[in-house]
Design an enzyme around this catalytic site. Structure first.
Site, PDB file in Angstrom:
ATOM      1  N   GLU A 104       0.833  -1.210   0.000  1.00 32.92           N
ATOM      2  CA  GLU A 104       0.000   0.000   0.000  1.00 32.92           C
ATOM      3  C   GLU A 104       0.864   1.254   0.000  1.00 32.92           C
ATOM      4  O   GLU A 104       0.532   2.249  -0.647  1.00 32.92           O
ATOM      5  CB  GLU A 104      -0.939  -0.020   1.207  1.00 32.92           C
ATOM      6  CG  GLU A 104      -2.012  -1.089   1.073  1.00 32.92           C
ATOM      7  CD  GLU A 104      -2.815  -1.259   2.330  1.00 32.92           C
ATOM      8  OE1 GLU A 104      -2.220  -1.544   3.395  1.00 32.92           O
ATOM      9  OE2 GLU A 104      -4.044  -1.110   2.277  1.00 32.92           O
ATOM     10  N   GLU A 124      -3.725  -9.441   4.090  1.00 36.18           N
ATOM     11  CA  GLU A 124      -4.575  -9.024   5.198  1.00 36.18           C
ATOM     12  C   GLU A 124      -5.751  -9.959   5.487  1.00 36.18           C
ATOM     13  O   GLU A 124      -6.072 -10.223   6.635  1.00 36.18           O
ATOM     14  CB  GLU A 124      -5.117  -7.606   4.979  1.00 36.18           C
ATOM     15  CG  GLU A 124      -4.085  -6.515   5.101  1.00 36.18           C
ATOM     16  CD  GLU A 124      -3.386  -6.210   3.801  1.00 36.18           C
ATOM     17  OE1 GLU A 124      -3.412  -7.059   2.885  1.00 36.18           O
ATOM     18  OE2 GLU A 124      -2.803  -5.124   3.698  1.00 36.18           O
TER      19      GLU A 124
HETATM   20  N1  T1G Z   1       4.335  -7.960  12.102  1.00 37.42           N
HETATM   21  C1  T1G Z   1       5.040  -8.287  13.213  1.00 37.42           C
HETATM   22  N2  T1G Z   1       6.038  -9.193  13.234  1.00 37.42           N
HETATM   23  C2  T1G Z   1       6.327  -9.786  12.064  1.00 37.42           C
HETATM   24  C3  T1G Z   1       5.646  -9.497  10.858  1.00 37.42           C
HETATM   25  C4  T1G Z   1       4.606  -8.530  10.918  1.00 37.42           C
HETATM   26  N3  T1G Z   1       3.932  -8.167   9.829  1.00 37.42           N
HETATM   27  N4  T1G Z   1       6.176 -10.264   9.885  1.00 37.42           N
HETATM   28  C5  T1G Z   1       7.145 -10.987  10.440  1.00 37.42           C
HETATM   29  N5  T1G Z   1       7.235 -10.718  11.748  1.00 37.42           N
HETATM   30  C6  T1G Z   1       8.199 -11.290  12.696  1.00 37.42           C
HETATM   31  C7  T1G Z   1       7.969 -12.762  12.908  1.00 37.42           C
HETATM   32  O1  T1G Z   1       7.022 -12.990  13.936  1.00 37.42           O
HETATM   33  C8  T1G Z   1       9.370 -13.201  13.299  1.00 37.42           C
HETATM   34  O2  T1G Z   1       9.562 -12.804  14.641  1.00 37.42           O
HETATM   35  C9  T1G Z   1      10.296 -12.319  12.474  1.00 37.42           C
HETATM   36  O3  T1G Z   1       9.506 -11.179  12.115  1.00 37.42           O
HETATM   37  C10 T1G Z   1      10.770 -13.016  11.235  1.00 37.42           C
HETATM   38  O4  T1G Z   1       9.591 -13.460  10.560  1.00 37.42           O
HETATM   39  C11 T1G Z   1      -2.264  -1.692   6.979  1.00 37.42           C
HETATM   40  C12 T1G Z   1      -3.076  -3.936   8.135  1.00 37.42           C
HETATM   41  C13 T1G Z   1       7.337 -11.446   5.853  1.00 37.42           C
HETATM   42  C14 T1G Z   1       7.013 -13.674   4.726  1.00 37.42           C
HETATM   43  O5  T1G Z   1       0.876 -10.490   6.893  1.00 37.42           O
HETATM   44  O6  T1G Z   1       4.373 -13.427   6.228  1.00 37.42           O
HETATM   45  O7  T1G Z   1      -0.108  -4.662   6.550  1.00 37.42           O
HETATM   46  O8  T1G Z   1       9.860 -15.103  15.643  1.00 37.42           O
HETATM   47  O9  T1G Z   1      10.297 -15.873  10.751  1.00 37.42           O
HETATM   48  O10 T1G Z   1      10.130 -16.735   7.357  1.00 37.42           O
HETATM   49  O11 T1G Z   1      -3.266  -2.847   5.226  1.00 37.42           O
HETATM   50  O12 T1G Z   1       7.110 -13.008   8.348  1.00 37.42           O
HETATM   51  O13 T1G Z   1      11.859 -13.773  14.925  1.00 37.42           O
HETATM   52  O14 T1G Z   1      10.494 -13.013  16.905  1.00 37.42           O
HETATM   53  O15 T1G Z   1       8.208 -15.194   9.467  1.00 37.42           O
HETATM   54  O16 T1G Z   1      11.483 -14.764   6.378  1.00 37.42           O
HETATM   55  C15 T1G Z   1       0.519  -7.790   6.476  1.00 37.42           C
HETATM   56  C16 T1G Z   1       3.473 -11.323   7.792  1.00 37.42           C
HETATM   57  C17 T1G Z   1       0.282  -7.234   7.834  1.00 37.42           C
HETATM   58  C18 T1G Z   1       3.236 -10.450   6.559  1.00 37.42           C
HETATM   59  C19 T1G Z   1       8.905 -13.308   6.311  1.00 37.42           C
HETATM   60  N6  T1G Z   1       1.793  -8.493   6.427  1.00 37.42           N
HETATM   61  N7  T1G Z   1       4.825 -11.864   7.782  1.00 37.42           N
HETATM   62  O17 T1G Z   1       8.974 -14.678   6.593  1.00 37.42           O
HETATM   63  O18 T1G Z   1      10.527 -14.609   8.590  1.00 37.42           O
HETATM   64  S1  T1G Z   1      -1.296  -6.444   7.941  1.00 37.42           S
HETATM   65  C20 T1G Z   1       1.870  -9.827   6.651  1.00 37.42           C
HETATM   66  C21 T1G Z   1       5.156 -12.920   6.996  1.00 37.42           C
HETATM   67  C22 T1G Z   1      -1.144  -5.007   7.045  1.00 37.42           C
HETATM   68  C23 T1G Z   1      -2.187  -2.932   6.128  1.00 37.42           C
HETATM   69  C24 T1G Z   1      -2.388  -4.200   6.874  1.00 37.42           C
HETATM   70  C25 T1G Z   1       6.548 -13.417   7.125  1.00 37.42           C
HETATM   71  C26 T1G Z   1       7.455 -12.943   5.987  1.00 37.42           C
HETATM   72  P1  T1G Z   1      10.509 -13.729  15.602  1.00 37.42           P
HETATM   73  P2  T1G Z   1       9.603 -14.899   9.888  1.00 37.42           P
HETATM   74  P3  T1G Z   1      10.334 -15.278   7.190  1.00 37.42           P
END
Ligand code: T1G
Length: 667
Positions: A104, A124
């Protein structure tokens, strides 16, 4: 130190985001971006802006951990508004992932340059929300309503080449050229190119309805809301559409469904993290599968689909021919050929002697750092390891049917498994895109142990008076796609029957035992493949129907068990199923076979289709009123005091201490 740094050269300001590990959009990132953009707005010498990343990913989306409390300003829409308010062009330089808020942010820019590692998307809806910073509004204005519906509702990631084709990005370059290409683009642009000012590319009513129909199939309320936001957003003023979208996002964010899905996101992350070790993992590119049966062939497909070279070994030529029939998988009847592999998966017949003999003949051909795993469902891995000269290279890697689609995998350490082997397995399951949970050695490890108690409970319910169809209907109402008796008929009753017969000599006489499934098998009703099981399948019908024969077999079993059948309502069925799973979870955590209660929620939602929006059986019960939970546990204990001993205090109106602790751990 801000997570956003700014460099200026020749009038071009490059904002670099650096918020490891994934550049998630937390409050620090948003205020860093806002401050940098405000500084640029105050300068006269800046004629273009690039937003880039110092890390592997551009911006992996908003920080999900912030969603449980009021969001801190500046929120993402306010950051994006700064980009659109700047008079100079702003170009996003996308590397790695630009997901959710990250994409976004890029859509708020005037152009998007991606490198070949880039992937964009709106995940999302998998978190029970919808894009809340303009994704439904700017996305539709960029690629049109049908494509925007697909992106927002499917949550799929779009790789760079497809993103270019769809128009989601304007150019794709090599990583080394990314910032340069984005800078050039920014310098060439004559002013702004705001998506909010555009009208959506034309789409016919038929195209929109078709996209809507596909996206709405079995869609949760938030997905339907996202589809409506896309469709409505193009017909009203962009500012109004953005405001409406944000209101929808905020109302979904504070709802139970999103809270449960966010809980599961971190539960999966915690389970995967538990597998990480400091040890280095030798890279594996060639995988061997020993055993070309149904499971072995499906495992070969699963590995191949993730671009591993796969060699399948079996002595049965017909089985090997079936594997090669429609795949570019190498097959061999020479075990020496598995010497070329870095990981070998044992998928041979579930018999200890067969497996030990495989390991003994296999090991001499392997490189020292080759890892061997067994896909066994319940055999003792420590006994298997004893067949090896180097048992440290051995562990369990238990996949679930169908392994090429079911994301759940259990990683089971044997007593001799070393860190390097675990490191290899952690990287393998990540590359397979699996949701791993660690498991200790015990009958059924974690998931099948919970599933066994679930299965026992639903058969108790049928013995006490519910019909298989009533149990299935109650659990479909809870959110399962299909009920346990329909599932049993699909997979076949004979596998479990064989296991019950094998375990019969050691069965505790105190253990409640329902004979209905045995009687169905003895009557040749082995499930759909025999035209009848718990249900009948007249003329090969796809869906089973209740029939008199099964009803009379059930009545006979009730009579012989001295059970007077009673009517059982859906709430009792759902409560007893969830309560049984929680009892199993409590004993698995207490015995150290499961690392944490949330692993059981990961296992049941990822591997057994427990409704994700409830967070899993443990989470679902944890959110109930404690007095309700005690009543549920009391009923579960009475259904089989031996199996559900951990619930015994509930029969005295008390919350069992251990169960209380695990429920607390998932709140
Ligand atoms: N928020 C908080 N922590 C996150 C995070 C996130 N979005 N993504 C990853 N982490 C943490 C995860 O818990 C881990 O922590 C560390 O980062 C490494 O992640 C406004 C509302 C990006 C594909 O849904 O899918 O945007 O265990 O081990 O395997 O419209 O993380 O090390 O303490 O998973 O390389 C949308 C979610 C949010 C993406 C990377 N975004 N993340 O995978 O590493 S909503 C998502 C993932 C939003 C807007 C809306 C995956 C990754 P720790 P990891 P990875």
């Amino acid at each position: 130190m801000s997570v956003v740094s700014t460099t200026v050269e020749d009038g071009v300001a490059v904002l670099t985001m650096d918020n490891p590990p994934v550049n998630s959009g937390n409050a620090a990132m948003r205020s860093g971006l806002a401050d940098a953009l405000d500084s640029i707005a105050a300068r006269e010498d800046i004629r273009a802006v690039v937003i880039a990343s110092a890390n592997k990913h551009f911006y992996a989306g908003s920080d999900i951990s912030e969603f449980d409390r009021p969001l801190v300003d500046p929120q993402l829409p306010a950051v994006i508004e700064r980009i659109e308010t700047l008079t100079v062009p702003v170009v996003a330089a996308i590397t790695g992932l630009a997901l959710g808020g990250g994409f976004e942010l890029a859509l708020g820019c005037d152009a998007r340059i991606a490198d070949t590692t880039a992937a964009v998307g709106f995940p999302e809806v998998t978190l029970g929300i919808l894009p809340g910073a303009g994704g439904t509004v700017r996305g539709a204005r960029l690629v049109g309503v049908p494509a925007a519906i697909d992106l927002v509702a499917s949550a799929r990631r779009v790789k760079a080449d497809e993103a270019l084709r769809l128009g989601l990005v304007d150019e794709v370059v090599e990583s080394a050229d990314l910032v340069h290409a984005a800078t050039e683009r920014a310098q060439q642009m004559q002013g702004k190119n705001r998506l909010r000012d555009r009208t959506a590319p034309a789409a016919s009513v038929e195209e929109i309805d078709a996209a809507r129909a596909i996206a709405s199939k079995r869609a949760r309320p938030n997905v339907l809301a996202a589809i409506e936001a896309v469709c409505r957003g193009v017909d009203i003023d962009a500012s109004d559409a953005l405001a409406e979208e944000r209101l929808l996002f905020d109302s979904l964010r504070v709802g139970a469904e999103s809270s449960n899905l966010r809980y599961l996101f971190f539960a999966k992350s915690a389970a995967a993290k538990a597998l990480r070790t400091e040890a280095k993992a030798p890279a594996v590119s060639v995988v061997g599968i020993a055993g070309a049966g149904t499971m072995g062939a499906a495992l070969a497909r699963a590995f191949r689909a993730r671009r591993y070279d796969v060699i399948v070994y079996d002595t049965n030529r017909q089985a090997l021919d079936r594997v090669t029939a429609n795949s570019d998988i190498t097959v061999t009847d020479s075990i020496a050929d598995l010497g070329k592999t870095g990981l070998i998966v044992d998928a041979v017949f579930e018999d200890m002697d067969v497996k030990k003999s495989l390991l003994t003949s296999l090991e001499p051909h392997l490189a020292d750092d080759a890892v061997i795993v067994s896909n066994t469902s319940y055999l003792d891995l420590n006994e298997m390891a004893s067949a090896l000269d180097r048992p440290q290279r051995f562990a369990g890697l238990h996949f679930f049917n169908p392994p090429d689609r079911n994301p759940l995998v259990e990683v089971i350490r044997a007593g001799t498994t070393d860190g390097s082997t675990l490191a290899v397995l952690a990287s393998i399951v990540a590359k397979l895109g699996k949701s791993p949970i660690p498991a200790g050695i015990g009958d059924g490890f974690v998931a099948n142990r919970v599933y066994a108690d679930y299965r026992s409970q639903v058969e108790f319910l049928v013995e006490e008076g519910a019909s298989p169809a009533e149990v299935d209907a109650a659990l479909v109402e809870l959110g399962f796609a299909i009920g346990p008796f329909a599932v049993a008929d699909m997979s076949g009753l004979d596998i479990a029957w064989a296991r019950r017969k094998r375990l019969a000599p050691n069965r505790d006489p105190e253990q409640r035992y329902v004979t209905i499934a045995d009687r169905l098998c003895e009557a040749g009703r082995l499930g759909k493949k025999t035209g009848a099981g718990w249900y009948a399948y007249p003329d090969g019908a796809k869906r089973g129907i209740p029939d008199e024969v099964a009803a009379s077999i059930i009545d006979d079993a009730r009579r012989d068990a001295g059970v007077a059948p009673r009517s059982i309502d859906g709430d009792e069925i759902r409560d007893r199923v969830q309560g049984s799973m929680v009892c199993a979870a409590a004993s698995l955590v207490e015995n150290g076979i499961a690392g944490r209660a949330s692993d059981i929620d990961v296992a049941m939602t990822e591997g057994f289709a427990f409704p994700k929006w409830l967070g899993g059986p443990v989470r679902a019960l944890a959110l109930r009123d404690p007095s309700d939970v005690i009543d549920v546990l009391a009923v579960v204990h009475r259904s089989c005091p031996l199996s559900f001993a951990s619930a015994e205090p509930a029969t005295r109106g008390e919350m069992p201490e251990l169960i209380g602790r695990i429920l607390e751990s998932v709140r």
